[in-house]
Motif scaffolding. Structure first.
Motif, short mmCIF file in Angstrom:
data_model
loop_
_atom_site.label_atom_id
_atom_site.label_comp_id
_atom_site.label_asym_id
_atom_site.label_seq_id
_atom_site.Cartn_x
_atom_site.Cartn_y
_atom_site.Cartn_z
N MET A 1 8.14 -4.01 5.83
CA MET A 1 6.85 -3.55 6.33
C MET A 1 5.79 -3.68 5.24
O MET A 1 6.10 -3.54 4.06
CB MET A 1 6.92 -2.09 6.77
CG MET A 1 7.67 -1.84 8.06
SD MET A 1 7.60 -0.10 8.60
CE MET A 1 8.72 0.68 7.44
N LYS A 2 4.59 -3.89 5.66
CA LYS A 2 3.45 -3.86 4.75
C LYS A 2 2.44 -2.85 5.26
O LYS A 2 2.07 -2.87 6.43
CB LYS A 2 2.80 -5.24 4.62
CG LYS A 2 1.64 -5.25 3.62
CD LYS A 2 1.11 -6.65 3.36
CE LYS A 2 0.16 -7.11 4.44
NZ LYS A 2 -0.55 -8.37 4.07
N LEU A 3 1.99 -1.96 4.37
CA LEU A 3 0.96 -0.98 4.68
C LEU A 3 -0.31 -1.38 3.95
O LEU A 3 -0.29 -1.60 2.74
CB LEU A 3 1.40 0.41 4.23
CG LEU A 3 0.32 1.50 4.22
CD1 LEU A 3 -0.08 1.89 5.64
CD2 LEU A 3 0.79 2.72 3.43
N THR A 4 -1.42 -1.47 4.68
CA THR A 4 -2.72 -1.73 4.07
C THR A 4 -3.64 -0.56 4.37
O THR A 4 -3.78 -0.13 5.51
CB THR A 4 -3.34 -3.03 4.61
OG1 THR A 4 -2.47 -4.13 4.31
CG2 THR A 4 -4.70 -3.28 3.98
N VAL A 5 -4.26 -0.03 3.33
CA VAL A 5 -5.19 1.09 3.49
C VAL A 5 -6.55 0.52 3.91
O VAL A 5 -7.25 -0.08 3.11
CB VAL A 5 -5.31 1.90 2.20
CG1 VAL A 5 -6.34 3.02 2.38
CG2 VAL A 5 -3.95 2.49 1.81
N VAL A 6 -6.90 0.71 5.16
CA VAL A 6 -8.21 0.30 5.67
C VAL A 6 -9.26 1.31 5.23
O VAL A 6 -10.36 0.96 4.80
CB VAL A 6 -8.17 0.15 7.20
CG1 VAL A 6 -9.55 -0.23 7.74
CG2 VAL A 6 -7.13 -0.87 7.62
N GLY A 7 -8.93 2.59 5.34
CA GLY A 7 -9.79 3.67 4.90
C GLY A 7 -8.96 4.90 4.61
O GLY A 7 -7.94 5.12 5.26
N CYS A 8 -9.38 5.70 3.62
CA CYS A 8 -8.57 6.86 3.23
C CYS A 8 -9.41 8.08 2.90
O CYS A 8 -8.88 9.08 2.40
CB CYS A 8 -7.66 6.51 2.06
SG CYS A 8 -8.53 5.84 0.61
N SER A 9 -10.70 8.04 3.17
CA SER A 9 -11.55 9.20 2.89
C SER A 9 -11.33 10.28 3.94
O SER A 9 -11.12 9.99 5.12
CB SER A 9 -13.02 8.79 2.87
OG SER A 9 -13.84 9.88 2.47
N GLY A 10 -11.38 11.53 3.53
CA GLY A 10 -11.21 12.64 4.45
C GLY A 10 -12.55 13.21 4.90
O GLY A 10 -13.52 13.26 4.13
N SER A 11 -12.63 13.62 6.15
CA SER A 11 -13.77 14.33 6.73
C SER A 11 -14.98 13.44 7.03
O SER A 11 -15.56 13.51 8.10
CB SER A 11 -14.22 15.51 5.86
OG SER A 11 -13.17 16.44 5.72
N PHE A 12 -15.38 12.60 6.08
CA PHE A 12 -16.47 11.65 6.31
C PHE A 12 -16.31 10.52 5.30
O PHE A 12 -15.65 10.69 4.27
CB PHE A 12 -17.85 12.32 6.21
CG PHE A 12 -18.12 13.00 4.89
CD1 PHE A 12 -18.79 12.34 3.87
CD2 PHE A 12 -17.73 14.32 4.69
CE1 PHE A 12 -19.06 12.98 2.66
CE2 PHE A 12 -17.98 14.97 3.48
CZ PHE A 12 -18.65 14.29 2.47
N PRO A 13 -16.90 9.37 5.57
CA PRO A 13 -16.72 8.25 4.63
C PRO A 13 -17.34 8.55 3.27
O PRO A 13 -18.35 9.23 3.15
CB PRO A 13 -17.46 7.09 5.32
CG PRO A 13 -17.54 7.48 6.76
CD PRO A 13 -17.66 8.97 6.77
N SER A 14 -16.70 8.01 2.24
CA SER A 14 -17.28 8.06 0.89
C SER A 14 -18.02 6.77 0.63
O SER A 14 -18.04 5.86 1.47
CB SER A 14 -16.16 8.25 -0.15
OG SER A 14 -15.40 7.06 -0.26
N ALA A 15 -18.63 6.66 -0.54
CA ALA A 15 -19.30 5.41 -0.90
C ALA A 15 -18.31 4.27 -1.09
O ALA A 15 -18.68 3.10 -0.99
CB ALA A 15 -20.10 5.61 -2.19
N GLU A 16 -17.04 4.62 -1.32
CA GLU A 16 -16.01 3.61 -1.58
C GLU A 16 -15.09 3.35 -0.40
O GLU A 16 -14.41 2.33 -0.36
CB GLU A 16 -15.14 4.03 -2.78
CG GLU A 16 -15.86 4.04 -4.11
CD GLU A 16 -16.73 5.28 -4.30
OE1 GLU A 16 -16.38 6.33 -3.73
OE2 GLU A 16 -17.76 5.17 -5.00
N SER A 17 -15.04 4.27 0.56
CA SER A 17 -14.00 4.14 1.58
C SER A 17 -14.44 4.66 2.94
O SER A 17 -15.15 5.66 3.04
CB SER A 17 -12.74 4.91 1.14
OG SER A 17 -11.73 4.85 2.13
N ALA A 18 -13.96 3.98 3.97
CA ALA A 18 -14.05 4.50 5.33
C ALA A 18 -13.10 5.67 5.48
O ALA A 18 -12.29 5.98 4.59
CB ALA A 18 -13.69 3.39 6.33
#
Length: 250
Positions: free
Chosen positions: A1-18
């Motif tokens: 399996m391959k896991l890709t992190v599309v977004g990992c910010s909690g509660s709301f998007p950060s400047a770096e991540s969805a």
């Protein structure tokens, strides 16, 4: 399996991540775990708009599902090639109604189901493509599920959003990779049945015997290095922070 992190910010998007969204691939099959704020744009870095094979929504808070409304537009109003066939979407009871309400102006009350094939998640074991998955309800204010994904003798567990939960311990039992939320900071926030802090994520991984810990869903106002240090203080295995756009082999 391959896991890709599309977004990992909690509660709301950060400047770096969805917000939360994770792509799991095996045997040419693409399963997306959650589609929070900003995830649809980021997803297109990793696969085509119409290349997903199934979606699992852990729960119906906006930071885990709201970009499904934008994805509805992409699938419902596609002209080149015609409207997309319904895509399997696994989510808690009321998922279709939640997304229809959030969109607020679908052509009809059943429009969502014209492009999404909704399946209601309960605690159970079933197959999604080549994956055998097991779902359990975890500790969150709304109906929320963690998921254990097995393929070719390897296991990925995703916590979704949860406080300390015996069900999560079992889902993560001997997992090769444990993708676990750590939204709170030890000694700062303490609200039962809402979120884990870094220390609690580490303790869960230790109890479960998980082989590798990946911390995620850390809000922009939280110092992720503190949560990582707290996890490492109680978990002896490899532990790191989820990084947007990074892939992990399992």
């Amino acid at each position: 399996m391959k896991l890709t992190v599309v977004g990992c910010s909690g509660s709301f998007p950060s400047a770096e991540s969805a917000c939360s969204s994770y792509l799991v691939e095996a045997d040419g099959f693409r399963l997306l775990l959650d589609m929070g704020n900003g995830a649809l744009g980021e997803l297109q870095r990793h696969c085509g708009l119409y290349d997903l094979d199934a979606i699992f929504l852990s729960h119906l808070h906006a930071d885990h599902c709201i970009d499904m409304c934008a994805y509805f537009v992409a699938r419902y109003y596609r002209h080149d090639g015609g409207r997309c066939a319904p895509l399997p979407v696994y989510g808690p009871e009321g998922t279709e109604h939640r997304l229809t309400t959030a969109y607020a102006d679908t052509p009809s009350a059943s429009s969502m189901s014209e492009v999404f094939d909704f399946h209601t998640v309960k605690p159970s074991t079933f197959d999604i493509g080549p994956f055998t998955v097991h779902t359990e309800r975890v500790a969150h204010p709304v109906e929320a599920y963690g998921i254990r994904i097995e393929h070719a003798g390897r296991t990925l567990t995703y916590s979704g959003d949860t406080g300390v939960s015996p069900a999560l311990d079992e889902l993560a039992r001997d997992a090769d990779l444990f993708l676990c939320e750590a939204a709170f900071t030890h000694g700062k926030e303490s609200i039962p049945d809402l979120h884990l802090n870094g220390r609690e994520a580490g303790e869960t991984a230790t109890r479960a015997g998980a082989r590798r810990l990946l911390l995620t869903h850390i809000p922009p106002w939280t110092d992720p290095q503190v949560n990582l240090a707290d996890a490492r203080a109680v978990y002896d295995g490899p532990a790191e922070l989820a990084v947007p756009r990074k892939s992990y082999e399992i």
